[in-house]
Design a protein around this motif. Structure first.
Motif, PDB file in Angstrom:
ATOM      1  N   VAL A  24       6.760 -91.573 -48.143  1.00 32.69           N
ATOM      2  CA  VAL A  24       7.832 -91.726 -48.838  1.00 32.69           C
ATOM      3  C   VAL A  24       9.156 -90.779 -48.253  1.00 32.69           C
ATOM      4  O   VAL A  24       8.941 -89.626 -48.056  1.00 32.69           O
ATOM      5  CB  VAL A  24       7.898 -91.192 -50.338  1.00 32.69           C
ATOM      6  CG1 VAL A  24       9.070 -91.179 -50.999  1.00 32.69           C
ATOM      7  CG2 VAL A  24       6.980 -92.271 -51.058  1.00 32.69           C
ATOM      8  N   GLY A  25      10.188 -91.422 -47.944  1.00 34.56           N
ATOM      9  CA  GLY A  25      11.461 -90.743 -47.367  1.00 34.56           C
ATOM     10  C   GLY A  25      12.296 -90.425 -48.833  1.00 34.56           C
ATOM     11  O   GLY A  25      11.990 -90.776 -49.718  1.00 34.56           O
ATOM     12  N   ILE A  26      13.299 -89.598 -48.239  1.00 36.87           N
ATOM     13  CA  ILE A  26      14.349 -88.924 -49.224  1.00 36.87           C
ATOM     14  C   ILE A  26      14.987 -90.194 -49.826  1.00 36.87           C
ATOM     15  O   ILE A  26      15.249 -89.864 -51.199  1.00 36.87           O
ATOM     16  CB  ILE A  26      15.335 -88.136 -48.736  1.00 36.87           C
ATOM     17  CG1 ILE A  26      16.002 -88.599 -47.422  1.00 36.87           C
ATOM     18  CG2 ILE A  26      14.489 -86.791 -48.092  1.00 36.87           C
ATOM     19  CD1 ILE A  26      17.155 -87.848 -47.278  1.00 36.87           C
ATOM     20  N   SER A  27      15.131 -91.212 -49.316  1.00 37.16           N
ATOM     21  CA  SER A  27      16.027 -92.246 -50.154  1.00 37.16           C
ATOM     22  C   SER A  27      15.159 -93.269 -51.012  1.00 37.16           C
ATOM     23  O   SER A  27      15.477 -94.203 -51.808  1.00 37.16           O
ATOM     24  CB  SER A  27      16.701 -93.280 -48.628  1.00 37.16           C
ATOM     25  OG  SER A  27      15.612 -93.614 -48.351  1.00 37.16           O
ATOM     26  N   GLU A  28      13.589 -92.745 -50.990  1.00 42.69           N
ATOM     27  CA  GLU A  28      12.931 -93.656 -51.844  1.00 42.69           C
ATOM     28  C   GLU A  28      12.368 -92.675 -52.913  1.00 42.69           C
ATOM     29  O   GLU A  28      11.443 -93.570 -53.622  1.00 42.69           O
ATOM     30  CB  GLU A  28      11.876 -94.134 -50.867  1.00 42.69           C
ATOM     31  CG  GLU A  28      12.066 -94.939 -49.727  1.00 42.69           C
ATOM     32  CD  GLU A  28      11.374 -95.221 -48.565  1.00 42.69           C
ATOM     33  OE1 GLU A  28      10.710 -96.460 -48.354  1.00 42.69           O
ATOM     34  OE2 GLU A  28      10.328 -94.148 -48.490  1.00 42.69           O
ATOM     35  N   VAL A  29      12.873 -91.707 -52.948  1.00 46.61           N
ATOM     36  CA  VAL A  29      12.399 -90.715 -54.225  1.00 46.61           C
ATOM     37  C   VAL A  29      12.569 -91.269 -55.606  1.00 46.61           C
ATOM     38  O   VAL A  29      11.550 -91.206 -56.483  1.00 46.61           O
ATOM     39  CB  VAL A  29      12.884 -89.202 -53.948  1.00 46.61           C
ATOM     40  CG1 VAL A  29      12.488 -88.399 -55.235  1.00 46.61           C
ATOM     41  CG2 VAL A  29      12.460 -88.466 -52.719  1.00 46.61           C
ATOM     42  N   ASN A  30      13.534 -91.903 -55.922  1.00 48.48           N
ATOM     43  CA  ASN A  30      13.723 -92.442 -57.181  1.00 48.48           C
ATOM     44  C   ASN A  30      13.010 -93.574 -57.624  1.00 48.48           C
ATOM     45  O   ASN A  30      13.172 -93.872 -58.596  1.00 48.48           O
ATOM     46  CB  ASN A  30      15.597 -93.037 -57.224  1.00 48.48           C
ATOM     47  CG  ASN A  30      15.946 -93.997 -56.280  1.00 48.48           C
ATOM     48  OD1 ASN A  30      14.833 -94.319 -55.415  1.00 48.48           O
ATOM     49  ND2 ASN A  30      16.972 -94.393 -56.402  1.00 48.48           N
TER      50      ASN A  30
END
Length: 980
Positions: A129-135
């Motif tokens: 998971v990358g930072i843009s996919e945390v939500n």
């Protein structure tokens, strides 16, 4: 935390050099770091070494993609896992298969799928998971135990992001404006700080723990100093050494008479070879040579391997290290900073057989060719970026090469913003790897399957290459074999074969000791009759032999080295010639230099000389001297390492009390070797092959020139080798039916040029002609037509070439016949070939004018060269009695002479002005040299091949005469009467 880092070995994608990546990690306090370049492992060992230097745990892996589609990331748990990844990677590359959507179930590899492909992950896999996919994580609470942080690192900042996008456009060969977002990385693929990542994932501590746990489980431990080559040739080290001893002693009896000093040298070498586990390496080289001999192939063993008497005795080289006082330690010693290797040359048409044998005998999983990185150079970078920005071709050409363009007003400034961007980013990507290519001849034979070190890539030659270059190979413990090809050996082999076929004489071409004592060969050298002979045929080498009045092997060895650019341009070549002729006319710069360099008159000529000076004069250790040796031969990567040696050199010399001017002069000589130096053994190996060629030219000149022509090698064009054969009594004939073969052939003293030289003549036509000719000779024009189906265009080529001259018919009459035959054939709806003989048709033709000059122009058009220098067809013939042989009579006088241009070499003066050396044939067929200094060259430039009226002053240097040009005018040839 950093499981997915790209370097610039993610070709035309990544933007970060390995040292920069590790330096950034150090600055952020990172202690564990993974390299995962896209479908490639080229950077792994540089990365591991850099991490080890900076106390960072290296983790290695690969990011797998099909085109732009990210499939999964694989990380090796250990060395076995790295081998698994490489085996999987290689299988698909070598078989040209796309990678599957899901990875196989590896044993020692972690597989991480991107979040959008989470459905493909098996229970034993990870999801990244990358930072843009945390939500999105709140929607998948059941997956948290499988999730790790997968934050790719592709660039550091906005400039890096722009560089990345430009590289992607270059890769796609499209305008930057047409670049698809799916083809490029997200702008956030930067090296984020650990604190920032912890903040982003603070609500998911399990994911942070998973990531750290995965990193902890990965351990890639690598020993750079261990020998990675095939360690055993037989079943044990003891048996290897015993076999090598037996082979050496057998060879000793062939090479020498009883000589205790030689036996002592052999014993010492064998001890070192055994201590350094190199017995198998010698035996492998011997095995390759034995295979070549079994096939009748010739070889030359050259390079520093020729320093070894063991190599000489077992037939790897033909260079006697005792005769030349060669140091075995130059080849292999405990202080060398890199493994030694053998350079083995084979004929250009036999090399692939040798490589195939190596792969078949030692196994495709254990053998590969070495790679080399083709990098973006300044001009290529500018050109690629200019295309990406959409500049028209003429502006690109002008920007890259303003001197050769009609658009001299086009500059980076005149192109405005685009020009400045091209320069800026062109400089940024300069030296980035662009793609993998094949090393000139390097082969690795590994003890373990190569997958433990590299992935394998397919190349057009059909043999797989590894994913690193020779420098990495050396650093990780491989000693490569250089299996090289050259045309010179083809000359030698074919000449020996021709002599055997036509004269029934067997030549022992390896009888080098006899050749060295042969008075006829000595005279051949004194007369500088070396055209066609390997390495000693160029005008420059011929001049040097002339100036040295060379007539022996040892002088030729020195000549082979001092001709190199470094020695020549530094003024040391001239100094060597002066001292050679007047050995008592100079003072050594220091008594120590006399002790070390008396053989070469106080001048450093060979790499060994530099090593001796560095060690014994400047007090460098042998290990430091070896670094210096690598630096001057262009085989090092670290400039800082070389600068450190330079500082040590000057410091040591100061401490030893040398005058500063002496130290600077010695270092100047050392610096002049940079990138150009030869080891003495290498020069000696070249001289051996030169002697083999020289022997053949001396005793079998026509056979030798035919062999040179048929192997399409050498310094000169075919035309001038034919001219050389004529000088030795040959009669030259253009291709003709019933006489010529596909290749050029010799019949007594007549050389029949082969059909291969005829432009636009189809191979299938030649094959048909030769097949029919083999059945029985052609009797007539109609006989040829009946037996060889041929188009009108092809028959015209044969007629114009004079291929039917045995019929004693004019070419124009035959052309009429050919057109009539094809016209009649079309009218009757039949081909030009017949099943049954028909009566030959006689055509009544008017008188057709004919001029001899027509044949000359037909020959030039169809062969691409004159059969003899075209002095006879000058438009305005000039009676000039002066010839090259008259130069000594006109020393320091200005003369005029006609010359047919053979070759011109352009060079630069010390002030970087352009000057030229010309090489011509006079009207008697003799060669002569010219020199054009910058002012004259600008005023009277060369205008291509042809005859020139030359005016100049005759000069002499060490007995060599040349013409210093004052003026030069190209002469016009007579018009072709058919067109005027």
């Amino acid at each position: 935390m950093y499981l997915n880092c790209h370097t610039y070995y993610s070709l035309r994608y990544g933007t970060i050099a390995i040292p920069q990546l590790v330096e950034k990690a150090v600055s952020l306090g990172v202690k564990q770091l993974a390299i995962t370049d896209i479908n490639l492992t080229s950077g792994v060992f540089d990365f591991v070494k850099e991490c080890q230097k900076n106390d960072i745990k290296p983790i290695v892996g690969v990011e797998f993609r099909n085109d732009d589609e990210l499939l999964f990331v694989c990380l090796a748990k250990n060395h076995d896992g790295f081998a698994e990844i490489n085996r999987f990677l290689s299988k698909h590359k070598l078989q040209h298969l796309p990678f599957p959507e899901t990875a196989p179930k590896f044993r020692d590899v972690f597989t991480i799928y991107p979040f959008k492909k989470k459905h493909l992950a098996k229970p034993h896999d990870w999801i990244g998971v990358g930072i843009s996919e945390v939500n999105k994580l709140w929607q998948y609470p059941d997956k948290l135990k499988q999730i790790v942080i997968l934050q790719p690192v592709t660039f550091f900042d906005k400039v890096g992001y722009n560089t990345h996008r430009l590289l992607r456009a270059i890769d796609k060969n499209i305008l930057l404006s047409k670049l698809n977002p799916d083809s490029q990385a997200d702008i956030n693929e930067t090296f984020l700080t650990p604190d920032y990542l912890h903040t982003i994932f603070k609500d998911f501590p399990a994911i942070i723990d998973n990531t750290n746990s995965l990193l902890e489980e990965c351990n890639f431990i690598f020993n750079f100093s261990s020998n990675k080559n095939k360690l055993l040739f037989t079943n044990s080290k003891f048996d290897d050494l015993r076999l090598l001893e037996n082979l050496t002693l057998t060879g000793y009896k062939y090479r020498y008479t009883d000589n205790p000093a030689v036996l002592e040298r052999i014993s010492k070498e064998l001890i070192v070879i055994s201590q350094l586990d190199f017995s198998a390496y010698f035996l492998l080289a011997h095995d390759i040579i034995q295979f070549a001999k079994s096939k009748g192939y010739f070889h030359v063993g050259r390079g520093s391997g020729a320093n070894s008497i063991v190599a000489y005795c077992i037939g790897i080289t033909d260079v006697d290290p005792i005769e030349l006082d060669l140091y075995f330690e130059r080849f292999i010693n405990p202080h060398r900073t890199s493994p030694p290797d053998f350079d083995l040359d084979f004929s250009w048409d036999e090399r692939n057989d040798i490589i195939s044998y190596i792969f078949e005998k030692y196994g495709e999983d254990y053998v590969c060719l070495l790679a080399t990185y083709v990098t973006f150079k300044q001009r290529s970078a500018y050109r690629e970026l200019a295309k990406v920005f959409g500049l028209p071709k003429h502006e690109i050409d002008a920007l890259i090469n303003p001197e050769g363009s009609d658009y001299a007003n086009v500059t980076a400034d005149s192109l405005g913003e685009w020009g400045h961007l091209i320069i800026k980013y062109g400089n940024l990507i300069q030296d980035f790897p662009n793609y993998l290519s094949i090393h000139a001849g390097g082969i690795l034979i590994s003890d373990k399957p190569l997958y433990y070190y590299t992935g394998l890539n397919p190349v057009p030659k059909g043999f797989p290459i590894c994913e690193f270059d020779m420098y990495v190979a050396e650093e990780i413990g491989f000693a490569k074999f250089d299996i090289l090809s050259q045309r010179g050996l083809g000359h030698i082999k074919e000449c020996v074969d021709i002599v055997k076929q036509q004269r029934n004489i067997d030549i022992d071409i390896h009888a080098i000791q006899a050749f060295k004592q042969d008075e006829n060969l000595k005279q051949q050298l004194r007369n500088y009759e070396t055209m066609g002979c390997f390495y000693i045929e160029s005008p420059a080498m011929r001049q040097l032999i002339w100036k040295l009045r060379c007539d022996n092997y040892l002088t030729l060895v020195a000549a082979s080295s001092i001709i190199r650019p470094g020695v020549a341009s530094s003024g040391m070549m001239r100094a060597y010639i002066e001292r050679y002729h007047n050995p008592n006319s100079f003072d050594y710069i220091h008594p120590k230099m006399k002790e070390l360099l008396s053989e070469t008159f106080g001048i450093m000529v060979y790499q060994e000389d530099v090593i001796k000076v560095a060690h014994y004069f400047a007090g460098l250790s042998l290990a430091e001297a070896d670094i210096l040796r690598r630096g001057m031969s262009g085989k090092f990567r670290s400039k800082s390492e070389f600068l450190k040696i330079e500082n040590t050199f000057f410091t040591n010399c100061k401490n030893l009390g040398y005058d500063e001017s002496i130290t600077k002069e010695v270092w100047r000589q050392i610096e002049s070797f940079s990138g150009y130096s030869f080891s003495k053994a290498h020069s000696a190996s070249y001289a051996v092959e030169s002697y083999q060629s020289l022997y053949l030219k001396t005793y079998y000149p026509l056979e030798f020139m035919v062999a040179v022509i048929n192997n399409f090698g050498g310094f000169y064009k075919t035309e001038f080798y034919l001219h050389e054969a004529r000088r030795y009594g040959a009669h030259i004939e253009a291709p003709a039916l019933n006489y010529s073969g596909y290749m050029t052939r010799l019949e007594e003293k007549t050389i029949w040029i082969g059909w291969i030289h005829v432009k636009s003549l189809e191979k299938k036509v030649v094959d048909l002609m030769l097949a029919q000719q083999g059945i029985k000779p052609f009797q007539s024009f109609e006989d040829f037509y009946r037996r060889v189906p041929i188009s009108l265009e092809q028959i015209i080529i044969l007629i114009r070439l004079g291929a039917f001259r045995f019929l004693d018919k004019k070419k124009k009459n035959l052309l009429w016949q050919a057109h009539h035959r094809h016209t009649q054939g079309k009218k009757k709806g039949q081909s030009s070939a017949y099943l049954f003989e028909v009566k030959e048709e006689t055509l009544e033709l008017p008188h057709l004018d004919y001029h001899d000059i027509e044949d000359i122009y037909d020959t030039v058009e169809l062969l691409g060269f004159y059969l003899e220098p075209p002095f006879s067809v000058l438009r305005n013939p000039i009676e000039i009695p002066t010839r090259a042989k008259d130069f000594p009579l006109h020393l320091h006088k200005t003369i005029t002479i006609l010359g047919y241009l053979v070759n011109v070499k352009f060079t630069r003066t010390s002030t970087q002005e352009r000057m030229a050396f010309g090489y011509f044939i006079d009207e008697d067929g003799a060669y002569f040299d010219t020199v054009q200094f910058p002012k004259i060259l600008k005023q009277y430039p060369f205008q291509g091949a042809g005859i020139y009226l030359l005016k100049g002053k005759v000069t002499e240097e060490f007995g060599h005469f040349a013409l210093q040009i004052v003026s030069m005018e190209k002469q016009h040839l007579a018009f072709d009467p058919r067109y005027f």
